[in-house]
Scaffold this motif. Structure first.
Motif, PDB file in Angstrom:
ATOM      1  N   ASP B 116       8.174  75.854  45.705  1.00 22.92           N
ATOM      2  CA  ASP B 116       9.135  76.428  46.019  1.00 22.92           C
ATOM      3  C   ASP B 116       8.973  77.218  47.476  1.00 22.92           C
ATOM      4  OD1 ASP B 116      11.494  77.994  46.198  1.00 22.92           O
ATOM      5  OD2 ASP B 116      11.405  78.782  44.178  1.00 22.92           O
ATOM      6  N   LYS B 117       9.863  76.726  48.274  1.00 24.34           N
ATOM      7  CA  LYS B 117       9.487  77.264  49.806  1.00 24.34           C
ATOM      8  C   LYS B 117       9.722  78.908  49.763  1.00 24.34           C
ATOM      9  CE  LYS B 117      11.016  73.219  52.203  1.00 24.34           C
ATOM     10  NZ  LYS B 117      12.128  72.304  52.746  1.00 24.34           N
ATOM     11  N   ARG B 118      10.414  79.467  48.643  1.00 22.98           N
ATOM     12  CA  ARG B 118      10.405  80.761  48.841  1.00 22.98           C
ATOM     13  C   ARG B 118       9.011  81.458  48.590  1.00 22.98           C
ATOM     14  NH1 ARG B 118      15.604  82.024  45.225  1.00 22.98           N
ATOM     15  NH2 ARG B 118      14.370  80.254  44.223  1.00 22.98           N
ATOM     16  N   ALA B 119       8.117  80.684  47.932  1.00 22.50           N
ATOM     17  CA  ALA B 119       6.568  81.246  47.336  1.00 22.50           C
ATOM     18  C   ALA B 119       5.845  81.267  48.512  1.00 22.50           C
ATOM     19  CB  ALA B 119       6.646  80.467  46.016  1.00 22.50           C
ATOM     20  N   ARG B 120       6.067  80.357  49.605  1.00 23.10           N
ATOM     21  CA  ARG B 120       5.130  79.911  50.515  1.00 23.10           C
ATOM     22  C   ARG B 120       5.190  81.364  51.683  1.00 23.10           C
ATOM     23  NH1 ARG B 120       7.266  74.142  52.200  1.00 23.10           N
ATOM     24  NH2 ARG B 120       6.950  73.189  49.938  1.00 23.10           N
ATOM     25  N   PRO B 121       3.923  81.353  52.303  1.00 26.30           N
ATOM     26  CA  PRO B 121       3.877  82.505  53.244  1.00 26.30           C
ATOM     27  C   PRO B 121       4.917  82.556  54.153  1.00 26.30           C
ATOM     28  CG  PRO B 121       1.789  80.915  53.153  1.00 26.30           C
ATOM     29  CD  PRO B 121       2.525  80.630  52.110  1.00 26.30           C
ATOM     30  N   LEU B 122       5.429  83.576  54.575  1.00 26.01           N
ATOM     31  CA  LEU B 122       6.401  83.618  55.559  1.00 26.01           C
ATOM     32  C   LEU B 122       6.245  84.792  56.773  1.00 26.01           C
ATOM     33  CD1 LEU B 122       8.815  85.656  55.156  1.00 26.01           C
ATOM     34  CD2 LEU B 122       9.134  84.086  53.397  1.00 26.01           C
ATOM     35  N   MET B 123       6.666  84.811  57.698  1.00 23.24           N
ATOM     36  CA  MET B 123       6.478  85.956  58.700  1.00 23.24           C
ATOM     37  C   MET B 123       7.927  86.320  59.513  1.00 23.24           C
ATOM     38  SD  MET B 123       3.582  87.264  61.406  1.00 23.24           S
ATOM     39  CE  MET B 123       4.127  88.113  62.699  1.00 23.24           C
ATOM     40  N   LYS B 124       9.024  86.906  58.966  1.00 23.34           N
ATOM     41  CA  LYS B 124      10.116  86.984  59.624  1.00 23.34           C
ATOM     42  C   LYS B 124      10.443  88.692  59.990  1.00 23.34           C
ATOM     43  CE  LYS B 124      11.948  83.047  57.829  1.00 23.34           C
ATOM     44  NZ  LYS B 124      12.224  81.924  58.845  1.00 23.34           N
ATOM     45  N   PRO B 125      11.169  88.755  61.118  1.00 26.25           N
ATOM     46  CA  PRO B 125      11.546  90.035  61.489  1.00 26.25           C
ATOM     47  C   PRO B 125      12.098  90.869  60.361  1.00 26.25           C
ATOM     48  CG  PRO B 125      12.995  88.382  62.263  1.00 26.25           C
ATOM     49  CD  PRO B 125      12.305  87.669  61.755  1.00 26.25           C
ATOM     50  N   PRO B 126      11.917  92.275  60.220  1.00 27.45           N
ATOM     51  CA  PRO B 126      11.838  92.669  59.027  1.00 27.45           C
ATOM     52  C   PRO B 126      13.817  92.864  58.639  1.00 27.45           C
ATOM     53  CG  PRO B 126      10.922  94.260  60.647  1.00 27.45           C
ATOM     54  CD  PRO B 126      10.881  92.968  61.012  1.00 27.45           C
ATOM     55  N   GLU B 127      14.413  92.815  59.572  1.00 28.18           N
ATOM     56  CA  GLU B 127      15.793  92.894  59.474  1.00 28.18           C
ATOM     57  C   GLU B 127      16.385  91.790  58.325  1.00 28.18           C
ATOM     58  OE1 GLU B 127      14.441  92.343  62.538  1.00 28.18           O
ATOM     59  OE2 GLU B 127      15.143  94.372  63.652  1.00 28.18           O
TER      60      GLU B 127
END
Lengths: 232, 394
Positions: B116-127
Motif C-alpha cells: 500500500d502506497k499510503r504505508a510507505r514513508p513520506l515527507m509532505k508539507p504539514p498543510e
C-alpha cells in the motif's frame, strides 16, 4: 544524520495519524478492476449496432476491462462454441478441447455429406443441413429443457418440484448433457466422433439427449401436483 | 463558504483579539484585588461586562485555534529544517529543493516494498498531512453564523437543503412547461454515464465534516431524486460538483509519435508490455507487408491456435493485417501470457497509425486496458488459493 532521522521519523509519525491523502480507490471485492469497469465489447458487429442505436455515447467515458484470452473479433469466432469448448475442457487443457471440437465439426460435415450423397431425390437433399455450425446451434436449441426439478423439503418429505429456469441455465444443462452423451461410448470410438453423432441426432430432434430432455419434461408433468411448493 | 483556519491572516486576527482580551482580563483581576475592599468604580463593572460578552464556546475555540496554530507553526518550521537537511544529504541546493526532489530522496533513502502506497514513508508539507479544520462557526457572543448550526453538520445539511430547493424549482418549472404543452428536449438530457458520485471520504473532505453511512446514503438518495427529474439538466452545475469522472485525465491516451528508422519507415516501440509473468517489447513498422517476427521466429513461434488468434486480434480489429510489420521480443511466462503481452504491445503501438475513431473502438473492445490479473497465491492451511482441505468433524 541522527537529527535528520529523528526529524523524518517525526514526519512519518505525523503521516500515520492523519486521514488518507491519496484519493480513495473504490474496491470491488477481490477483483483488480473497480466496480464501474464494464465488460469489453470486442465484437465489431456489436459495436456497429451500438453506433446505429446511438448507445455508444453512453460508453464513451466508462473504462473497460481487458478482453479475455479466448475472445477475438475474428470471423471464425463464435461465443456459443467457445462456451461449449470450455465445457468440454477438462483440467485446463484448452488446446486439447479445441482440437476435439475441430475434429467434431469435421466429423459432422462428413456425416452430413455421407447422408447427402446417399439421397436419391432433390427434395431429400435439400432437407440435409451441411453447415456444421448450424447443426451445432440447432442441436443445442433442441436439447434445451424448459423446466427443472428441484428438491424441496416439506414436513420431512423431500418433494421434486418443477421450477422454471433461466435461458442461461437451460443452455448450460443442454451443453452438459451433450458432453455427457459424447463420453458415453464404446472404448474404440473417439469422443469427437461420438459427440458429432449426438449433435447430428439432436439437431434432428432424436437421440439420447433429446430423450433425456423429454424424460425430464415428463417427470415435471408427473410432479405437477407439487408445483405449489415453489411458493408455499 | 468554508473558511479555513490555515489561512495566514485569520489566526493572527484571532490572536490579537485574544491578546487584548487577556490583557483586559489581567487588568480587571488586578483591579478587583486592589479595590475589593474599596468601592467598586464604574469602569471595572464595564470591564466585567465586556468579559462576559465573550462566550465560553468562543473562548475555548480561540484556545484551540491558538494551540493548532502553534502546532502548525512548529511543524512547518521542522519541515523546513528537515527539507534543508535532506537537500544537504543529497548534495543539492536547499534553496531550490522542490517537493518532487523530496519524494525522490525519500524513495531513495528509505526504499520500501510495502504494497500500500499510503504505508510507505513520506515527507509532505504539514498543510497536506494534517486535515483542514473549520473556522469559527459562531461570533463572539456565541451566536452561530449558519442557520443549520444545531444540526451538527451544517455543510452537509446545507447541501441537502439546496438539493430539495432545486427539486422544488424543477418541479415548478415542469408544471409551467406542462401548462404550455411542452416536452423536455431529449438532446439536453443530463448525461451521467461517465461519472460517479463522490465517495464518502471525498465528500467528508469536501464538506470538512464527518459523514455517517446513513447520512451518506441520504445524500445519494436526494441527489438521485434530483437527477431523475426530466429537467435535471438545468441543475447540471450543482450536480456535477458532487460527481467525479470515471476515467481520470491521466488515463487519456497520449499517442506516441512515430520515429523514422534507417530504412525510411516509421516505427513505434512499446516497452514493457506485460501479461501474467510475460514481459516484452513490441516494435511496429509502417508501412509494411504484414511480417511478424517473435524472438526471431514467425507466427509459428506459438504452437496454439488461440495464441495466434490473440496476436492477430488488434490487427484484424483495425484492418491493419497487411499494412504493418511487427517485431516482438518477449520472455518469461507461458504461451498465452506471452501472446497477451504482445497483443497489448501491438494494440498500444497501433494507435500511432490509425484514426482517432478506431482508437476509441479499440478502447471499448478492451484492447488498450493492460491486464493486471495474476495468479492468486496459495495460502498456508489451505489446499489452494481458495480451496480448503477436506475436513470432517468426526
Amino acid at each position: 544524520m541522527c537529527a535528520t532521522k529523528v526529524l523524518f521519523s517525526r514526519c512519518f509519525a505525523v503521516s500515520k495519524l492523519n486521514t488518507p491523502i491519496l484519493s480513495y480507490i473504490q474496491q470491488n471485492s477481490m477483483s483488480v478492476y473497480p466496480n464501474y469497469y464494464i465488460e469489453p465489447i470486442y465484437r465489431k458487429e456489436t459495436q456497429q449496432e451500438l453506433v446505429k442505436t446511438g448507445e455508444i455515447s453512453k460508453y464513451s467515458h466508462i473504462p473497460t476491462k481487458a478482453t479475455l484470452n479466448g475472445q477475438t473479433c475474428s470471423d471464425s469466432y463464435d461465443p456459443v462454441i467457445a462456451l461449449f469448448t470450455n465445457y468440454v475442457m477438462r483440467q485446463g487443457l484448452k488446446a486439447l478441447a479445441r482440437e476435439q471440437m475441430d475434429k467434431c465439426f469435421e466429423n459432422i460435415k462428413r456425416l452430413q455429406l455421407e447422408k447427402y450423397h446417399k439421397c436419391t431425390t432433390e427434395e431429400e437433399k435439400l432437407k440435409i443441413e451441411l453447415d456444421p455450425k448450424k447443426v451445432f446451434h440447432e442441436a443445442i436449441n433442441n436439447s434445451k429443457p424448459l423446466l427443472q426439478l428441484t428438491g424441496v423439503k416439506r414436513g420431512g418429505v423431500r418433494y421434486q418440484v418443477p421450477m422454471p429456469i433461466t435461458d442461461r441455465r437451460s443452455e448450460f444443462i443442454a451443453m452438459n448433457w451433450l458432453v455427457d452423451a459424447g463420453k458415453e461410448k464404446d472404448r474404440k470410438v473417439r469422443f469427437a466422433m461420438q459427440l458429432a453423432r449426438e449433435l447430428v441426432d439432436a439437431s434432428n430432434n432424436t437421440g439420447k439427449v433429446v430423450k433425456r430432455k423429454q424424460d425430464l419434461h415428463r417427470q415435471c408433468e408427473a410432479n405437477k401436483a407439487f408445483a405449489h411448493y415453489r411458493w408455499s | 463558504m468554508i473558511r479555513k483556519i490555515n489561512l495566514l491572516l485569520e489566526p493572527l486576527k484571532y490572536l490579537k483579539i485574544q491578546q487584548n482580551f487577556e490583557a483586559r482580563l489581567i487588568s480587571t483581576t488586578v483591579n478587583l484585588f486592589n479595590e475589593s475592599t474599596a468601592e467598586r468604580p464604574a469602569t471595572s463593572v464595564a470591564n466585567i461586562k465586556s468579559k462576559n460578552t465573550l462566550n465560553k464556546a468562543m473562548k475555548s475555540y480561540l484556545e484551540r485555534a491558538q494551540q493548532h496554530d502553534e502546532f502548525m507553526k512548529t511543524e512547518k518550521h521542522q519541515f523546513e529544517i528537515g527539507k534543508r537537511h535532506l537537500a544537504n544529504m543529497m548534495g543539492e541546493n536547499p534553496e531550490t529543493f522542490t517537493q518532487d526532489d523530496i519524494d525522490n530522496a525519500i524513495e531513495y533513502l528509505f526504499p520500501s516494498g510495502l504494497y500500500d502506497k499510503r504505508a510507505r514513508p513520506l515527507m509532505k508539507p504539514p498543510e497536506e498531512v494534517f486535515p483542514q479544520r473549520k473556522a469559527a462557526e459562531f461570533d463572539e457572543t456565541g451566536r452561530p453564523y449558519h442557520f443549520l448550526f444545531y444540526t451538527g453538520r451544517p455543510n452537509l445539511y446545507q447541501v441537502l437543503h439546496d438539493t430539495v430547493e432545486k427539486i422544488n424549482e424543477l418541479n415548478n418549472f415542469e408544471d409551467t412547461m406542462i401548462r404550455k404543452n411542452l416536452q423536455p428536449d431529449p438532446n439536453l438530457a443530463l448525461e451521467l454515464s461517465g461519472s460517479q458520485w463522490l465517495d464518502k471520504n471525498t465528500l467528508e473532505q469536501k464538506l470538512v465534516e464527518p459523514v455517517s453511512d446513513g447520512e451518506y446514503s441520504n445524500f445519494l438518495k436526494a441527489m438521485d431524486r434530483l437527477c431523475s427529474l426530466p429537467y435535471s439538466h438545468k441543475a447540471k452545475d450543482f450536480i456535477m460538483e458532487y460527481r467525479k469522472p470515471l476515467m481520470s485525465n491521466s488515463e487519456a491516451f497520449d499517442v506516441i509519435k512515430p520515429q523514422i528508422g534507417p530504412d525510411g519507415r516509421q516505427f513505434v516501440t512499446t516497452y514493457e508490455c506485460r501479461r501474467k509473468r510475460a514481459i516484452g517489447n513490441v516494435t511496429i513498422r509502417f508501412p509494411g507487408t504484414g511480417k511478424i517476427s517473435i524472438n526471431g521466429q514467425d507466427i509459428n513461434y506459438f504452437k496454439g491456435i488461440q495464441q495466434r488468434e490473440q496476436l492477430l486480434f488488434p490487427l484484424i480489429f483495425t484492418n491493419m493485417q497487411r499494412k504493418v510489420d511487427i517485431e516482438a521480443e518477449v520472455q518469461d511466462g507461458g504461451e498465452s501470457g506471452q501472446a497477451g503481452a504482445i497483443r497489448y504491445g501491438i494494440a498500444w503501438g497501433l494507435r500511432s497509425f490509425i484514426d482517432q475513431e478506431y482508437i476509441e473502438n479499440m478502447r471499448l473492445a478492451g484492447l488498450l486496458t493492460p491486464d493486471f490479473r495474476i495468479r492468486e497465491r496459495k495460502k498456508p492451511g489451505q489446499k489452494g488459493a481458495r480451496k480448503k482441505f477436506t475436513w470432517k468433524k468426526r
